[in-house]
Motif scaffolding. Structure first.
Motif, PDB file in Angstrom:
ATOM      1  N   MET A  73       0.934  -1.345   0.063  1.00  0.00           N
ATOM      2  CA  MET A  73      -0.001  -0.028  -0.150  1.00  0.00           C
ATOM      3  C   MET A  73       0.769   1.289  -0.011  1.00  0.00           C
ATOM      4  O   MET A  73       1.803   1.483   1.002  1.00  0.00           O
ATOM      5  N   GLU A  74       0.773   2.140  -0.991  1.00  0.00           N
ATOM      6  CA  GLU A  74       1.356   3.328  -1.026  1.00  0.00           C
ATOM      7  C   GLU A  74       0.610   4.342  -0.375  1.00  0.00           C
ATOM      8  O   GLU A  74      -0.827   4.563  -0.854  1.00  0.00           O
ATOM      9  N   VAL A  75       1.096   5.283   0.339  1.00  0.00           N
ATOM     10  CA  VAL A  75       0.458   6.206   1.004  1.00  0.00           C
ATOM     11  C   VAL A  75       1.066   7.791   0.577  1.00  0.00           C
ATOM     12  O   VAL A  75       2.084   7.781   0.633  1.00  0.00           O
ATOM     13  N   VAL A  76      -0.009   8.425  -0.092  1.00  0.00           N
ATOM     14  CA  VAL A  76       0.606   9.767  -0.404  1.00  0.00           C
ATOM     15  C   VAL A  76      -0.144  10.785   0.443  1.00  0.00           C
ATOM     16  O   VAL A  76      -1.400  10.879   0.319  1.00  0.00           O
ATOM     17  N   ILE A  77       0.572  11.814   1.149  1.00  0.00           N
ATOM     18  CA  ILE A  77      -0.069  12.578   1.740  1.00  0.00           C
ATOM     19  C   ILE A  77       0.407  14.133   1.009  1.00  0.00           C
ATOM     20  O   ILE A  77       1.391  14.333   0.812  1.00  0.00           O
ATOM     21  N   ALA A  78      -0.619  14.830   0.487  1.00  0.00           N
ATOM     22  CA  ALA A  78      -0.600  15.963  -0.462  1.00  0.00           C
ATOM     23  C   ALA A  78      -1.825  17.001   0.100  1.00  0.00           C
ATOM     24  O   ALA A  78      -2.549  16.472   0.439  1.00  0.00           O
ATOM     25  N   ALA A  79      -1.394  18.166  -0.547  1.00  0.00           N
ATOM     26  CA  ALA A  79      -2.401  19.085  -0.627  1.00  0.00           C
ATOM     27  C   ALA A  79      -3.627  18.616  -1.274  1.00  0.00           C
ATOM     28  O   ALA A  79      -3.800  18.009  -2.312  1.00  0.00           O
ATOM     29  N   GLU A  80      -4.760  19.062  -0.668  1.00  0.00           N
ATOM     30  CA  GLU A  80      -6.107  18.797  -1.148  1.00  0.00           C
ATOM     31  C   GLU A  80      -6.375  19.102  -2.757  1.00  0.00           C
ATOM     32  O   GLU A  80      -6.661  18.007  -3.505  1.00  0.00           O
ATOM     33  N   ASP A  81      -5.900  20.231  -3.043  1.00  0.00           N
ATOM     34  CA  ASP A  81      -6.042  20.584  -4.331  1.00  0.00           C
ATOM     35  C   ASP A  81      -5.023  20.117  -5.281  1.00  0.00           C
ATOM     36  O   ASP A  81      -5.150  20.430  -6.645  1.00  0.00           O
ATOM     37  N   THR A  82      -4.087  19.145  -4.957  1.00  0.00           N
ATOM     38  CA  THR A  82      -3.437  18.684  -5.845  1.00  0.00           C
ATOM     39  C   THR A  82      -3.587  17.088  -6.000  1.00  0.00           C
ATOM     40  O   THR A  82      -3.228  16.593  -7.123  1.00  0.00           O
ATOM     41  N   ILE A  83      -4.409  16.526  -5.134  1.00  0.00           N
ATOM     42  CA  ILE A  83      -4.922  15.177  -5.166  1.00  0.00           C
ATOM     43  C   ILE A  83      -5.564  14.871  -6.642  1.00  0.00           C
ATOM     44  O   ILE A  83      -5.304  13.724  -7.181  1.00  0.00           O
ATOM     45  N   GLY A  84      -6.349  15.663  -7.261  1.00  0.00           N
ATOM     46  CA  GLY A  84      -7.195  15.266  -8.223  1.00  0.00           C
ATOM     47  C   GLY A  84      -6.173  15.110  -9.615  1.00  0.00           C
ATOM     48  O   GLY A  84      -6.164  14.322 -10.176  1.00  0.00           O
ATOM     49  N   ASP A  85      -5.214  16.052  -9.731  1.00  0.00           N
ATOM     50  CA  ASP A  85      -4.307  16.120 -10.737  1.00  0.00           C
ATOM     51  C   ASP A  85      -3.259  14.747 -10.539  1.00  0.00           C
ATOM     52  O   ASP A  85      -2.669  14.087 -11.567  1.00  0.00           O
ATOM     53  N   LEU A  86      -3.121  14.281  -9.162  1.00  0.00           N
ATOM     54  CA  LEU A  86      -1.914  12.995  -9.122  1.00  0.00           C
ATOM     55  C   LEU A  86      -2.827  12.011  -9.702  1.00  0.00           C
ATOM     56  O   LEU A  86      -2.340  10.939 -10.355  1.00  0.00           O
ATOM     57  N   VAL A  87      -4.409  12.002  -9.332  1.00  0.00           N
ATOM     58  CA  VAL A  87      -4.917  10.553  -9.830  1.00  0.00           C
ATOM     59  C   VAL A  87      -5.229  10.767 -11.346  1.00  0.00           C
ATOM     60  O   VAL A  87      -4.941   9.768 -12.218  1.00  0.00           O
ATOM     61  N   ALA A  88      -5.394  11.841 -11.762  1.00  0.00           N
ATOM     62  CA  ALA A  88      -5.337  11.984 -13.444  1.00  0.00           C
ATOM     63  C   ALA A  88      -3.990  11.791 -13.921  1.00  0.00           C
ATOM     64  O   ALA A  88      -4.176  10.904 -15.188  1.00  0.00           O
ATOM     65  N   ASP A  89      -2.954  11.819 -13.648  1.00  0.00           N
ATOM     66  CA  ASP A  89      -1.867  11.534 -14.091  1.00  0.00           C
ATOM     67  C   ASP A  89      -1.811   9.877 -14.044  1.00  0.00           C
ATOM     68  O   ASP A  89      -1.532   9.305 -15.247  1.00  0.00           O
ATOM     69  N   GLU A  90      -2.340   9.270 -13.177  1.00  0.00           N
ATOM     70  CA  GLU A  90      -2.245   7.760 -13.145  1.00  0.00           C
ATOM     71  C   GLU A  90      -3.196   7.146 -14.323  1.00  0.00           C
ATOM     72  O   GLU A  90      -3.146   6.268 -14.975  1.00  0.00           O
ATOM     73  N   ILE A  91      -4.303   7.887 -14.332  1.00  0.00           N
ATOM     74  CA  ILE A  91      -5.573   7.513 -15.316  1.00  0.00           C
ATOM     75  C   ILE A  91      -4.949   7.816 -16.584  1.00  0.00           C
ATOM     76  O   ILE A  91      -5.110   7.082 -17.706  1.00  0.00           O
ATOM     77  N   ALA A  92      -4.344   9.027 -16.978  1.00  0.00           N
ATOM     78  CA  ALA A  92      -3.779   9.152 -18.513  1.00  0.00           C
ATOM     79  C   ALA A  92      -2.659   8.397 -18.710  1.00  0.00           C
ATOM     80  O   ALA A  92      -2.592   7.905 -19.824  1.00  0.00           O
ATOM     81  N   GLU A  93      -1.997   7.974 -17.713  1.00  0.00           N
ATOM     82  CA  GLU A  93      -0.738   7.072 -18.169  1.00  0.00           C
ATOM     83  C   GLU A  93      -1.373   5.697 -18.394  1.00  0.00           C
ATOM     84  O   GLU A  93      -0.982   5.103 -19.218  1.00  0.00           O
ATOM     85  N   LEU A  94      -2.358   5.223 -17.682  1.00  0.00           N
ATOM     86  CA  LEU A  94      -3.212   3.826 -17.816  1.00  0.00           C
ATOM     87  C   LEU A  94      -3.625   3.983 -19.614  1.00  0.00           C
ATOM     88  O   LEU A  94      -3.375   2.994 -20.398  1.00  0.00           O
TER      89      LEU A  94
END
Length: 258
Positions: free
Chosen positions: A1-22
């Motif tokens: 399990m990877e735990v990422v602690i980030a600013a709330e306003d950056t989380i959407g882009d972090l996940v969008a990065d994963e989806i775009a890469e997929l």
């Protein structure tokens, strides 16, 4: 399990990065979509990328996690209506590419079996988005849910109905008492699970999810047994994590092994 602690306003882009890469590697990928407040920043970020022509969902498919039983088609709180408004209508999914369980099916139990079969027929979910309830539920798998459970009819816990009353103009009695939900066993078959939690109200659930004992009392803890889970939380949701400093350090060093 990877735990990422980030600013709330950056989380959407972090996940969008994963989806775009997929999607870059597999344009016909299968996504698992959650409703509620937690995924909204993700959907905003993905929709923005689709709008700019940076990524496309034209060949992708998706399955939603759950649906209330008995709400009229088109009801504003129906999860089909919500996901269409929050995400599907803003991106380029092909018609019919997004499916959810039918909470008005004449045979709810047959509908549940058919839904699991449809996910399997699609090849399974490549990336599943999840939120988490204050009592540790994921989808509508309330405390006490079987870790082997499949898509099924569930009775909503009182706390879940209280939490969701905000979507029904604050009227708890208007929240349905039953739902159809993917089971924990169904969710665990996704190849990558991304769970998002923000706000102080989720701190205890996040603590149990990441560092607590695996227990049906906190259904999300089954994710500790999944091969690839990414948990993204803001500072206040991470407040009870005893190993928070390590999670921050590990994430900062992530680029060294990629």
């Amino acid at each position: 399990m990877e735990v990422v602690i980030a600013a709330e306003d950056t989380i959407g882009d972090l996940v969008a990065d994963e989806i775009a890469e997929l999607l870059e590697g597999r344009p016909d990928a299968v996504l698992g979509l959650a409703t509620g407040s937690s995924p909204l920043r993700i959907y905003d970020a993905v929709a923005a990328r689709v709008g700019r022509g940076e990524t496309s969902l034209a060949r992708a498919r998706a399955f939603t996690l759950d649906e209330y039983v008995g709400l009229a088609p088109g009801h504003p709180c129906s999860y089909r209506t919500v996901i269409d408004h929050d995400f599907v209508s803003r991106v380029d999914f092909a018609p019919g590419a997004v499916r959810g369980p039918d909470g008005n099916a004449p045979d709810l139990f047959a509908e549940c079996r058919a839904y699991d079969a449809a996910i399997a027929s699609a090849g399974g979910v490549d990336l599943q988005i999840l939120g988490i309830g204050t009592d540790g539920h994921i989808a509508f798998n309330e405390p006490g849910s079987s870790f082997a459970s499949r898509t099924r009819v569930k009775t909503l816990a009182a706390q879940t109905r209280i939490d969701n009353a905000r979507f029904f103009e604050g009227d708890v009695e208007a929240v349905p008492t039953h739902c159809l939900t993917q089971g924990l066993g169904t969710i665990m078959e996704a190849r990558h699970i991304v769970l998002v939690a923000t706000g102080a109200g989720k701190a205890e659930a996040v603590h149990q999810l990441v560092e607590g004992a695996v227990s049906a009392r906190w259904p999300a803890t089954i994710l500790q047994h999944h091969a690839r889970v990414t948990v993204l939380v803001d500072d206040v949701a991470a407040a009870r994590l005893r190993l928070a400093d390590y999670y921050r350090h590990a994430y900062a060093q992530r680029h060294l092994v990629r």
